[in-house]
Design a protein around this motif. Structure first.
Motif, PDB file in Angstrom:
ATOM      1  N   PRO A  68       0.797  -1.235   0.000  1.00  0.00           N
ATOM      2  CA  PRO A  68       0.000   0.000   0.000  1.00  0.00           C
ATOM      3  C   PRO A  68       0.825   1.278   0.000  1.00  0.00           C
ATOM      4  O   PRO A  68       0.314   2.346  -0.358  1.00  0.00           O
ATOM      5  N   ILE A  69       2.113   1.205   0.376  1.00  0.00           N
ATOM      6  CA  ILE A  69       2.962   2.391   0.389  1.00  0.00           C
ATOM      7  C   ILE A  69       3.395   2.684  -1.048  1.00  0.00           C
ATOM      8  O   ILE A  69       4.137   1.913  -1.665  1.00  0.00           O
ATOM      9  N   GLU A  70       2.928   3.806  -1.586  1.00  0.00           N
ATOM     10  CA  GLU A  70       3.066   4.068  -3.018  1.00  0.00           C
ATOM     11  C   GLU A  70       4.506   4.100  -3.498  1.00  0.00           C
ATOM     12  O   GLU A  70       4.836   3.577  -4.568  1.00  0.00           O
ATOM     13  N   ALA A  71       5.394   4.711  -2.712  1.00  0.00           N
ATOM     14  CA  ALA A  71       6.793   4.821  -3.152  1.00  0.00           C
ATOM     15  C   ALA A  71       7.433   3.438  -3.312  1.00  0.00           C
ATOM     16  O   ALA A  71       8.154   3.183  -4.290  1.00  0.00           O
ATOM     17  N   TYR A  72       7.157   2.540  -2.366  1.00  0.00           N
ATOM     18  CA  TYR A  72       7.701   1.179  -2.454  1.00  0.00           C
ATOM     19  C   TYR A  72       7.067   0.417  -3.618  1.00  0.00           C
ATOM     20  O   TYR A  72       7.736  -0.368  -4.304  1.00  0.00           O
ATOM     21  N   ARG A  73       5.777   0.641  -3.812  1.00  0.00           N
ATOM     22  CA  ARG A  73       5.082  -0.053  -4.905  1.00  0.00           C
ATOM     23  C   ARG A  73       5.616   0.399  -6.262  1.00  0.00           C
ATOM     24  O   ARG A  73       5.805  -0.418  -7.173  1.00  0.00           O
ATOM     25  N   LYS A  74       5.890   1.706  -6.400  1.00  0.00           N
ATOM     26  CA  LYS A  74       6.400   2.210  -7.676  1.00  0.00           C
ATOM     27  C   LYS A  74       7.779   1.638  -7.987  1.00  0.00           C
ATOM     28  O   LYS A  74       8.076   1.303  -9.149  1.00  0.00           O
ATOM     29  N   ASN A  75       8.625   1.518  -6.965  1.00  0.00           N
ATOM     30  CA  ASN A  75       9.937   0.896  -7.190  1.00  0.00           C
ATOM     31  C   ASN A  75       9.770  -0.512  -7.749  1.00  0.00           C
ATOM     32  O   ASN A  75      10.508  -0.937  -8.652  1.00  0.00           O
ATOM     33  N   HIS A 491       1.582  -9.252   6.652  1.00  0.00           N
ATOM     34  CA  HIS A 491       1.182  -8.390   5.548  1.00  0.00           C
ATOM     35  C   HIS A 491       2.408  -7.620   5.078  1.00  0.00           C
ATOM     36  O   HIS A 491       3.106  -6.998   5.874  1.00  0.00           O
ATOM     37  N   CYS A 492       2.691  -7.667   3.781  1.00  0.00           N
ATOM     38  CA  CYS A 492       3.920  -7.099   3.258  1.00  0.00           C
ATOM     39  C   CYS A 492       4.054  -5.613   3.587  1.00  0.00           C
ATOM     40  O   CYS A 492       5.141  -5.139   3.947  1.00  0.00           O
ATOM     41  N   GLY A 493       2.961  -4.858   3.481  1.00  0.00           N
ATOM     42  CA  GLY A 493       3.015  -3.432   3.763  1.00  0.00           C
ATOM     43  C   GLY A 493       3.454  -3.140   5.179  1.00  0.00           C
ATOM     44  O   GLY A 493       4.276  -2.232   5.429  1.00  0.00           O
ATOM     45  N   ARG A 494       2.945  -3.904   6.150  1.00  0.00           N
ATOM     46  CA  ARG A 494       3.319  -3.689   7.542  1.00  0.00           C
ATOM     47  C   ARG A 494       4.762  -4.123   7.802  1.00  0.00           C
ATOM     48  O   ARG A 494       5.466  -3.527   8.610  1.00  0.00           O
ATOM     49  N   ILE A 495       5.194  -5.180   7.115  1.00  0.00           N
ATOM     50  CA  ILE A 495       6.577  -5.627   7.263  1.00  0.00           C
ATOM     51  C   ILE A 495       7.542  -4.573   6.736  1.00  0.00           C
ATOM     52  O   ILE A 495       8.556  -4.256   7.371  1.00  0.00           O
ATOM     53  N   ILE A 496       7.233  -3.992   5.575  1.00  0.00           N
ATOM     54  CA  ILE A 496       8.084  -2.944   5.017  1.00  0.00           C
ATOM     55  C   ILE A 496       8.178  -1.766   5.983  1.00  0.00           C
ATOM     56  O   ILE A 496       9.268  -1.263   6.280  1.00  0.00           O
ATOM     57  N   TRP A 497       7.024  -1.329   6.486  1.00  0.00           N
ATOM     58  CA  TRP A 497       6.973  -0.159   7.383  1.00  0.00           C
ATOM     59  C   TRP A 497       7.741  -0.415   8.676  1.00  0.00           C
ATOM     60  O   TRP A 497       8.576   0.404   9.086  1.00  0.00           O
ATOM     61  N   SER A 498       7.483  -1.537   9.318  1.00  0.00           N
ATOM     62  CA  SER A 498       8.128  -1.825  10.607  1.00  0.00           C
ATOM     63  C   SER A 498       9.619  -2.100  10.433  1.00  0.00           C
ATOM     64  O   SER A 498      10.432  -1.751  11.298  1.00  0.00           O
ATOM     65  N   SER A 499      10.005  -2.705   9.322  1.00  0.00           N
ATOM     66  CA  SER A 499      11.422  -3.019   9.094  1.00  0.00           C
ATOM     67  C   SER A 499      12.242  -1.758   8.852  1.00  0.00           C
ATOM     68  O   SER A 499      13.404  -1.674   9.270  1.00  0.00           O
ATOM     69  N   LYS A 500      11.667  -0.774   8.191  1.00  0.00           N
ATOM     70  CA  LYS A 500      12.366   0.502   7.991  1.00  0.00           C
ATOM     71  C   LYS A 500      12.637   1.170   9.338  1.00  0.00           C
ATOM     72  O   LYS A 500      13.734   1.704   9.588  1.00  0.00           O
TER      73      LYS A 500
END
Length: 510
Positions: A68-75, A491-500
């Protein structure tokens, strides 16, 4: 002197921690030795996106929901555009008819770069994240102050030392380090059957769909189906659980040539006796409002129980309209999301530990690619559902006997004559005697403790369960991270957010 940091578990939580962490360490010219440890060969991809899940399964959600995080999705979508031809060739060569149909149906959107609404093959993401990590490893090799080493081994124990830790592996080797990131992913699935019993070659029991790989298990099932077809034997396939794994099992088996016989059927046991929802009903949705959640907006202070009760009442209302989760999930999630800011920290943790996952179980959605297979089986009268809870599975002479607790009658029921059984009941919790040896030793040494959710570990504001012992991925469930309640970390979006966030915590402490 270099600081030594060990990542135990090399799935996407570790990957999304390493990517920003490496950039920060290179810029700051800090001396660090990184050790990446995993018991499998799925380095940086984990089970869902690597070899264990194969190349023929699709995302359960569309891409914009997956990331859901647009910047990560665009990459990711920029990378998809560049690598599309090779990805399609791989998908076409490994899948069966359903894969080929998916390519035909979605080719125009892929060529046009319209990715957001597509349920893409999961291995696309696995290849992407591996490519991103490979680029970071190249940066590390070009630096003169950072090293990175991959260790294929299983960690089974950890000793705290005066200035760090001693990791002990199953082969009795050891590794010393200053900091540990525990990122082992989800817990093992529930054990329901003594697999050491000798099962006739005309039957099949799959305890874990992804162990050793999904392709291996599907091939074994296909062989049993072919043998039974040859002998003109009817085959009843029992899938325990209507979650994502259950849907994948049905989807992959349906796509096998040996399943096509009209003698073969599926039965699915689940608590609610329904499959996930995939279609928005706009007409019925126009008659639905989150009345109970909206009523709570007049209060400045709330409790977790009040919000959960309102959610369940609104979901009951939706069910009275025969309105499924695909239609209501957005409104329900936004409705209670606005109210979470009115909870104090104790109530937020209570919501994360007790209510978040319970609500999630009532809002299960899936893509039409999976559900269309179910619809076709229902039309052919080859798909049946049992509403109840698993109780026992017994091997008889020529079949498996299922015992389940009926949801309506609260009685033990039995159903005979299942010939293939797929266990997709989900994971054990941290209080189970079947957790990995590593976790038993971690708890014994007081390196970590279980939080009230029973599926996550208690962490402090620095995402540590104890000094220099960091937690990443699904084991963060039931915690507040940056004042945000987390109850589902698969959920991938939450993993990306928490890992950052975790990468920043580690960097600041190096």
């Amino acid at each position: 002197m270099s600081e030594k940091i060990s990542f135990i578990g090399a799935g996407i939580a570790s990957s999304y921690t390493l990517i920003p962490l490496i950039d920060k360490l290179i810029t700051a010219k800090k001396k660090v030795n990184l050790y990446i440890i995993d018991k499998t060969e799925n380095f940086y991809q984990g089970v869902p996106y690597g070899k264990q899940s194969g190349e023929a399964v699709l995302l359960i959600n569309d891409l914009k929901s997956f990331i859901p995080i647009e910047a990560y999705r665009k990459n990711f979508t920029d990378w998809l555009d560049v690598n599309l031809n090779d990805l399609i060739d791989d998908f076409s060569s490994t899948g069966c008819e359903l894969s080929k149909s998916w390519i035909i149906n979605n080719s125009d959107d892929m060529r046009a770069g319209n990715w957001d609404n597509l349920y893409i093959p999961r291995f696309f993401f696995g290849k992407y994240i591996k490519d991103q990590i490979d680029k970071q490893i190249l940066k590390v090799k070009e630096s003169d102050h950072i090293t990175i080493k991959e260790i294929k081994n299983e960690a089974i124990d950890i000793q705290r030392l005066k200035n760090g830790f001693d990791i002990q592996f199953i082969d009795k080797s050891t590794l010393r380090c200053n900091k540990i990131v525990l990122s082992t992913g989800s817990l093992p699935n529930k054990k329901i059957f003594k697999s050491n019993l000798k099962i006739p070659h005309t039957l099949k029991y799959v305890d874990n769909l992804y162990q050793p790989t999904i392709d291996n298990n599907i091939n074994e099932v296909a062989k049993v189906l072919a043998l039974r077809n040859k002998n003109k034997l009817k085959t009843s396939i029992l899938v325990l659980g209507a979650n994502a794994s259950g849907l994948e099992a049905i989807y992959r088996i349906f796509d096998q040539t040996s399943f096509k016989s009209e003698l073969n059927t599926f039965t699915c046991l689940s608590t609610h006796g329904t499959m996930p929802d995939g279609k928005i009903n706009h007409e019925k949705l126009s008659r639905f409002n989150t009345i109970n959640l909206d009523d709570l907006l007049k209060y400045n202070t709330l409790t977790a129980d009040q919000i959960a009760e309102a959610v369940n009442k609104d979901l009951d209302f939706a069910e009275s309209l025969n309105l499924g989760a695909a239609s209501t999930v957005s409104r329900i999630s936004k409705g209670f999301g606005k109210l979470l800011t009115r909870l104090n920290k104790d109530e937020l943790i209570k919501f994360a530990c007790y209510h978040g996952n319970q609500i999630g179980r009532r809002q299960r959605c899936a893509g039409t690619h999976y559900l269309s297979v179910i619809d076709e089986l229902i039309k052919e009268q080859r798909f049946f559902q049992i509403k109840g809870r698993f109780n026992n599975l017994e091997l008889c002479d020529n079949s498996f006997k299922l015992e389940f607790l009926s949801s309506e009658q609260n009685l033990i029921n039995t159903q005979l004559n299942f010939h293939i059984v797929i266990n997709c009941l989900g994971s054990v919790n941290l209080e189970s005697p079947h957790i990995p040896e590593l976790y038993k030793n971690i708890f014994k040494k007081k390196l970590a403790s279980i939080n009230a959710s029973k599926i996550g570990l208690k962490v402090d504001g620095d995402m540590q369960s104890s000094k220099n012992f960091y937690i990443a991925g699904p084991m963060l469930a039931g915690n507040l991270i940056e004042d945000r309640a987390l109850w589902h970390l698969e959920h991938c979006g939450r993993i990306i957010w928490s890992s950052k966030i975790l990468s920043e915590k580690i960097y600041n402490d190096v």
